[in-house]
Design an enzyme around this catalytic site. Structure first.
Site, mmCIF file in Angstrom:
data_model
loop_
_atom_site.group_PDB
_atom_site.id
_atom_site.type_symbol
_atom_site.label_atom_id
_atom_site.label_comp_id
_atom_site.label_asym_id
_atom_site.label_seq_id
_atom_site.Cartn_x
_atom_site.Cartn_y
_atom_site.Cartn_z
ATOM 1 N N TYR A 109 -38.512 33.060 -84.832
ATOM 2 C CA TYR A 109 -39.049 34.338 -84.361
ATOM 3 C C TYR A 109 -38.375 35.500 -85.085
ATOM 4 O O TYR A 109 -37.162 35.680 -85.007
ATOM 5 C CB TYR A 109 -38.845 34.509 -82.852
ATOM 6 C CG TYR A 109 -39.591 33.522 -81.986
ATOM 7 C CD1 TYR A 109 -40.627 32.752 -82.489
ATOM 8 C CD2 TYR A 109 -39.257 33.369 -80.651
ATOM 9 C CE1 TYR A 109 -41.299 31.851 -81.676
ATOM 10 C CE2 TYR A 109 -39.932 32.471 -79.830
ATOM 11 C CZ TYR A 109 -40.941 31.711 -80.358
ATOM 12 O OH TYR A 109 -41.613 30.826 -79.554
ATOM 13 N N ALA A 267 -52.326 34.458 -71.633
ATOM 14 C CA ALA A 267 -53.232 34.341 -72.779
ATOM 15 C C ALA A 267 -53.062 35.513 -73.738
ATOM 16 O O ALA A 267 -54.026 36.142 -74.161
ATOM 17 C CB ALA A 267 -54.679 34.220 -72.311
ATOM 18 N N LEU A 271 -55.610 37.992 -70.133
ATOM 19 C CA LEU A 271 -55.811 37.873 -68.688
ATOM 20 C C LEU A 271 -55.274 39.059 -67.899
ATOM 21 O O LEU A 271 -55.341 39.069 -66.675
ATOM 22 C CB LEU A 271 -55.146 36.588 -68.177
ATOM 23 C CG LEU A 271 -55.869 35.281 -68.520
ATOM 24 C CD1 LEU A 271 -55.021 34.073 -68.151
ATOM 25 C CD2 LEU A 271 -57.226 35.225 -67.806
ATOM 26 N N THR A 272 -54.758 40.059 -68.580
ATOM 27 C CA THR A 272 -54.185 41.211 -67.874
ATOM 28 C C THR A 272 -55.225 42.225 -67.443
ATOM 29 O O THR A 272 -54.945 43.096 -66.615
ATOM 30 C CB THR A 272 -53.168 41.938 -68.775
ATOM 31 O OG1 THR A 272 -53.860 42.511 -69.898
ATOM 32 C CG2 THR A 272 -52.098 40.973 -69.271
ATOM 33 N N GLY A 273 -56.417 42.158 -68.023
ATOM 34 C CA GLY A 273 -57.438 43.176 -67.747
ATOM 35 C C GLY A 273 -57.321 44.374 -68.680
ATOM 36 O O GLY A 273 -58.153 45.285 -68.643
#
EC number: 1.-.-.-
Length: 378
Positions: A109, A267, A271-273
């Site tokens: 990373y 995701a 998926l947080t909107g």
């Protein structure tokens, strides 16, 4: 093929009914210590921790993934600057202030190998050192990972890479050391290297990542012969990506007592909107979570939001809680800033109902998942 890889809950938030009054008092003391710059480290309740597999290591029920720290090849719109550095430091401190002390990184990373700006391990080590200078009693659980690169052979390569990671982290040992993905060859040597790391006192627990059911069982048995438990298997797992259930990985983890650590549990933000067909994510994620995909995702996102409103929780907190509800799962969402870290911490300490868990699973089944990490089916 998409390479989806590695992720306001005050301290002592998860309290029994009998201790809530005392807990409110404790939290006031902790906030006061933080605000005053006191050298007393905010305490993290043992009630918020679980054992990692069959090891003796206990970590918080939710961790923080730090893949994005120092990265400019996938995250951060291809650039790393002082503003993002300060934001990452804020994510680290806020996580600890909010009762989360489990951080997952990897040697690749932010590394030059992955065309990064600065090693995520280096940043995490720096943040830990600065935190301990302020709060000498600070305890942080660190997980990092070995890159099974084709030219790395034998158990010695694992120990050598681990010592390099420890130098970047400024630590004498780490809590969890994992094989980032299965090697093209030589996996027995890598597993032997993990065992050596335990016996040399360089790690408290060992795990794997992106391992199929067969590879998981083989790793478990090889380490078991040395009396060393395989603590975890870190895989791509979310409400809309449930391959670990379909491939038998989740069931094998449950059977063997191996904790499933879930990376990309929201995701990568889908998926947080936050993202819509009109506002898709930028960079490489925009090629994974396309406008077409986000359009199909809207009915599920709408229901997630409705359920969250019943608990005064955000969609992010709902989908993370859904994962926790599967049992034997520790999600590690990636936090870029303090606001995200605080939101993630609010995903634990409460529970969806069984009916809500089942309903979300049913709705999610109508959405075709994106492709995960290439090696997870090997």
């Amino acid at each position: 093929m998409a390479m989806a890889t590695h992720f306001s809950f005050p301290v002592n938030y998860v309290l029994s009914e009998a201790s809530r009054a005392r807990g409110r008092f404790d939290r006031k003391l902790v906030r006061a210590a933080v605000a005053s710059g006191d050298s007393v480290a905010p305490a993290i309740s043992e009630e918020t921790k679980v054992k990692l597999g069959g090891s003796d290591l206990k970590v918080t029920k939710l961790g923080i993934g730090v893949w994005s720290w120092g990265d400019n090849s996938y995250w951060n719109d291809f650039q790393w600057d002082d503003r993002k550095l300060k934001a990452a430091k804020g994510a680290f401190d806020t996580s600890l202030d909010s009762g989360i002390d489990f951080f997952d990184t990897a040697e690749v990373y932010g590394s030059k190998f992955s065309l990064g700006a600065i090693s995520s391990e280096t940043l995490l080590g720096r943040f830990i050192r600065e935190r301990k200078e302020r709060y000498p009693g600070t305890e942080v659980s660190v997980a990092t990972k070995y890159a099974a690169l084709p030219w790395r052979l034998g158990r010695e390569s694992v120990i050598s890479a681990l010592k390099d990671s420890l130098a970047r982290l400024e630590l004498s040992s780490v809590d969890l050391y994992q094989l980032h993905w299965p090697g093209l060859w030589g996996n027995e040597g890598y597993l032997d290297g993990l065992g050596d790391a335990v016996e040399q006192g360089l790690v408290k627990a060992v795990g794997v990542s992106n391992y199929s059911e067969k590879r998981l069982r083989d790793a478990y048995e090889r380490l078991k012969k040395r009396g060393i438990p395989l603590a975890s298997n870190q895989v791509n797992y979310s409400l809309i990506y449930r391959a670990p259930e379909q491939t038998g990985v989740k069931a094998a983890c449950d059977e063997l007592g191996v904790t499933l650590i879930a990376y990309s549990p929201i995701a990568q933000g889908a998926l947080t909107g936050k993202y819509t067909p009109e506002n898709p994510p930028s960079g490489p994620r925009g090629r994974i979570y396309t406008r077409e995909f986000l359009t199909k995702l809207q009915p599920l996102l709408n229901r997630i939001k409705q359920i969250g409103e019943n608990y005064t929780k955000t969609p992010t907190q709902v989908v993370l809680n859904w994962l926790v509800a599967q049992g034997n799962v520790i999600p590690i969402p990636g936090a870029k800033n303090a606001e995200q870290a605080k939101e993630f911490a609010g995903a634990i300490g409460w529970s969806l109902t069984d009916d809500e868990v089942a309903e979300l699973r049913s709705l999610a089944s109508e959405v075709n998942p994106v492709v995960g990490f290439p090696v997870e089916y090997l």
